[in-house]
Motif scaffolding. Sequence first.
Motif, mmCIF file in Angstrom:
data_model
loop_
_atom_site.group_PDB
_atom_site.id
_atom_site.type_symbol
_atom_site.label_atom_id
_atom_site.label_comp_id
_atom_site.label_asym_id
_atom_site.label_seq_id
_atom_site.Cartn_x
_atom_site.Cartn_y
_atom_site.Cartn_z
ATOM 1 N N ILE A 40 0.883 -1.318 -0.065
ATOM 2 C CA ILE A 40 -0.096 -0.031 0.017
ATOM 3 C C ILE A 40 1.064 1.143 0.069
ATOM 4 O O ILE A 40 1.732 1.424 1.029
ATOM 5 C CB ILE A 40 -0.933 -0.060 1.095
ATOM 6 N N ALA A 41 0.990 2.093 -0.908
ATOM 7 C CA ALA A 41 1.573 3.407 -1.173
ATOM 8 C C ALA A 41 0.751 4.217 -0.427
ATOM 9 O O ALA A 41 -0.295 4.453 -0.478
ATOM 10 C CB ALA A 41 1.857 3.731 -2.534
ATOM 11 N N VAL A 42 1.559 4.840 0.324
ATOM 12 C CA VAL A 42 0.991 5.907 1.335
ATOM 13 C C VAL A 42 1.854 7.300 0.879
ATOM 14 O O VAL A 42 2.616 7.667 1.742
ATOM 15 C CB VAL A 42 1.048 5.855 2.842
ATOM 16 N N ASP A 43 1.801 7.678 -0.279
ATOM 17 C CA ASP A 43 2.749 8.617 -0.688
ATOM 18 C C ASP A 43 2.123 10.071 -1.814
ATOM 19 O O ASP A 43 2.692 10.551 -2.372
ATOM 20 C CB ASP A 43 3.647 7.989 -1.794
ATOM 21 N N GLY A 44 0.784 10.235 -1.610
ATOM 22 C CA GLY A 44 0.077 11.252 -2.274
ATOM 23 C C GLY A 44 0.182 11.134 -3.554
ATOM 24 O O GLY A 44 0.034 12.035 -4.510
ATOM 25 N N GLY A 45 0.450 9.863 -4.246
ATOM 26 C CA GLY A 45 0.314 9.336 -5.616
ATOM 27 C C GLY A 45 1.724 9.824 -6.149
ATOM 28 O O GLY A 45 1.983 9.726 -7.545
ATOM 29 N N GLN A 46 2.888 9.966 -5.628
ATOM 30 C CA GLN A 46 4.097 10.155 -5.923
ATOM 31 C C GLN A 46 4.602 8.991 -6.943
ATOM 32 O O GLN A 46 5.446 9.219 -7.847
ATOM 33 C CB GLN A 46 5.156 10.496 -5.101
ATOM 34 N N ASN A 47 4.295 7.635 -6.609
ATOM 35 C CA ASN A 47 4.819 6.674 -7.319
ATOM 36 C C ASN A 47 4.300 6.880 -8.914
ATOM 37 O O ASN A 47 5.064 6.268 -9.783
ATOM 38 C CB ASN A 47 4.478 5.335 -6.778
ATOM 39 N N LEU A 48 3.392 7.543 -9.214
ATOM 40 C CA LEU A 48 2.670 7.519 -10.510
ATOM 41 C C LEU A 48 3.481 8.583 -11.337
ATOM 42 O O LEU A 48 3.215 8.471 -12.627
ATOM 43 C CB LEU A 48 1.154 8.179 -10.320
ATOM 44 N N THR A 49 4.299 9.569 -10.812
ATOM 45 C CA THR A 49 5.203 10.362 -11.658
ATOM 46 C C THR A 49 6.344 10.026 -11.947
ATOM 47 O O THR A 49 7.199 10.711 -12.747
ATOM 48 C CB THR A 49 4.886 11.621 -10.789
ATOM 49 N N GLY A 50 6.767 8.928 -11.519
ATOM 50 C CA GLY A 50 8.416 8.480 -11.787
ATOM 51 C C GLY A 50 9.332 9.157 -10.909
ATOM 52 O O GLY A 50 8.836 9.987 -10.009
ATOM 53 N N SER A 51 10.636 9.239 -11.310
ATOM 54 C CA SER A 51 11.558 9.754 -10.571
ATOM 55 C C SER A 51 12.429 10.661 -11.223
ATOM 56 O O SER A 51 13.420 11.160 -10.848
ATOM 57 C CB SER A 51 12.549 8.770 -9.822
ATOM 58 N N HIS A 52 12.006 11.154 -12.181
ATOM 59 C CA HIS A 52 12.944 12.028 -13.438
ATOM 60 C C HIS A 52 13.296 13.244 -12.717
ATOM 61 O O HIS A 52 14.439 13.606 -12.731
ATOM 62 C CB HIS A 52 12.321 12.256 -14.698
ATOM 63 N N VAL A 53 12.272 13.988 -12.084
ATOM 64 C CA VAL A 53 12.512 15.377 -11.607
ATOM 65 C C VAL A 53 13.602 15.145 -10.428
ATOM 66 O O VAL A 53 14.578 15.990 -10.387
ATOM 67 C CB VAL A 53 11.284 15.912 -11.144
ATOM 68 N N PHE A 54 13.478 14.098 -9.751
ATOM 69 C CA PHE A 54 14.425 13.746 -8.452
ATOM 70 C C PHE A 54 15.729 13.560 -9.069
ATOM 71 O O PHE A 54 16.705 14.130 -8.515
ATOM 72 C CB PHE A 54 13.966 12.948 -7.605
ATOM 73 N N ASN A 55 15.743 12.789 -10.074
ATOM 74 C CA ASN A 55 17.224 12.274 -10.427
ATOM 75 C C ASN A 55 17.903 13.289 -11.125
ATOM 76 O O ASN A 55 18.929 13.547 -10.832
ATOM 77 C CB ASN A 55 16.806 11.125 -11.685
ATOM 78 N N GLN A 56 17.196 14.214 -11.622
ATOM 79 C CA GLN A 56 18.044 15.449 -12.328
ATOM 80 C C GLN A 56 18.273 16.470 -11.226
ATOM 81 O O GLN A 56 19.524 16.958 -11.169
ATOM 82 C CB GLN A 56 16.886 16.219 -13.475
ATOM 83 N N ALA A 57 17.488 16.809 -10.358
ATOM 84 C CA ALA A 57 17.831 17.680 -9.554
ATOM 85 C C ALA A 57 18.930 17.198 -8.473
ATOM 86 O O ALA A 57 19.869 18.052 -8.102
ATOM 87 C CB ALA A 57 16.604 18.036 -8.474
ATOM 88 N N ILE A 58 18.816 15.985 -7.832
ATOM 89 C CA ILE A 58 19.857 15.534 -7.043
ATOM 90 C C ILE A 58 21.267 15.158 -7.837
ATOM 91 O O ILE A 58 22.117 15.352 -7.454
ATOM 92 C CB ILE A 58 19.535 14.114 -6.492
#
Length: 274
Positions: A247-265
Motif C-alpha cells: 500500500i503506497a502512502v505517498d500522495g500519488g508520487q509513485n505515479l509520476t516516476g523519479s525523473h525530476v528527483f534524478n535530475q535535481a539530485i
Amino acid sequence: MITDFINPETLRGQVAFITGGGSGINLAIGKALARLGANVGICGRTAERLETGRQELERVGAKVFTAVADVRDAGAVQDAVSACGEVLGPINFAVCGAAGNFVAPAEAISPNGFRTVVEIDLLGAFHAAHACFEQLRLTRGALLFVSGGQSYVPFAYQAHVGAAKAGIDNLMANLALEWGRYGIRANSIVPGPVEGTEGMNRMGGADAEVIWKKMTPLGRMGKLDDVANVAAFLATPLASYVSGARIAVDGGQNLTGSHVFNQAIGDAMDVSKG
C-alpha cells in the motif's frame, strides 16, 4: 489522528513490536497503535533514542518495552522479541521498520556500503519476522513491512536501497502466502516523502521539499500521521482480510516516476563536486 476514525479501545490489550521504533515513521506507528490501546515494544541500536521513544509512547498511555538490538544480529533480535513477549504478552502486530540509506551513484557504493543497507533493511526484516513467528502464530497476528518507492520505481543514486526494498516486498508476499495458513497476515506500506524524518534529511532535507512536491500529485509533503494511520488500520480487525498487499502512502508520487528527483539530485551532486 487515528482515534478520530477508529474506536480508541480497538487494540486494547494487544502488543506491537517495532524494529527501528525509537524515532521517525516507526515511532509514529507505535504512537498510533498506542492511541488504539496497544502496548508497544521497540528495539533499535541507540539507547538514547529508545528512551525518548519510551517517554513519548508512555505519554500516549502505552506500557512500553525497549531493547537495544541491531537487526543485523539475529540472536539479538530473537532475544528482544522473546523478552518483549515475556514483559508485555504475546505479540499481535510486528512492524519490520529498521532501515538505512545514503545517496551515492552506483559506481561509488562500496561492497560494504551496499551490503550494510541490504543487511539492515532486508536481512533485518527477515530476522524480525522470523523471530516473531511463534508469537504471531499464537495470536494469529500480522506483520507489517516498511518498504519504499525505490522498490518499484528506479531512483538514481539509490541502487542499494532499491535492491533491499524490492527484496522486502517479495519477502512480504512470500510470508503472506506461506504463513496465511497460521492466520498470519503480511503487508507492506510504502511511505512517500514525509517531512521532518531522517530519511528525508538523507534525501535532500528541506531544500528538496520543493522537488518532492512537484513530483507528488497531491502537491504536499506527507506527515508522520499519514503513514502511521494506515499502519494502524492494518493492525485492526478492519483489515482482517488484507494480506499480501503493498500500500503506497505517498500522495500519488509513485505515479509520476523519479525523473525530476534524478535530475535535481544529479545537478546538486555535480555542484558539490565542482
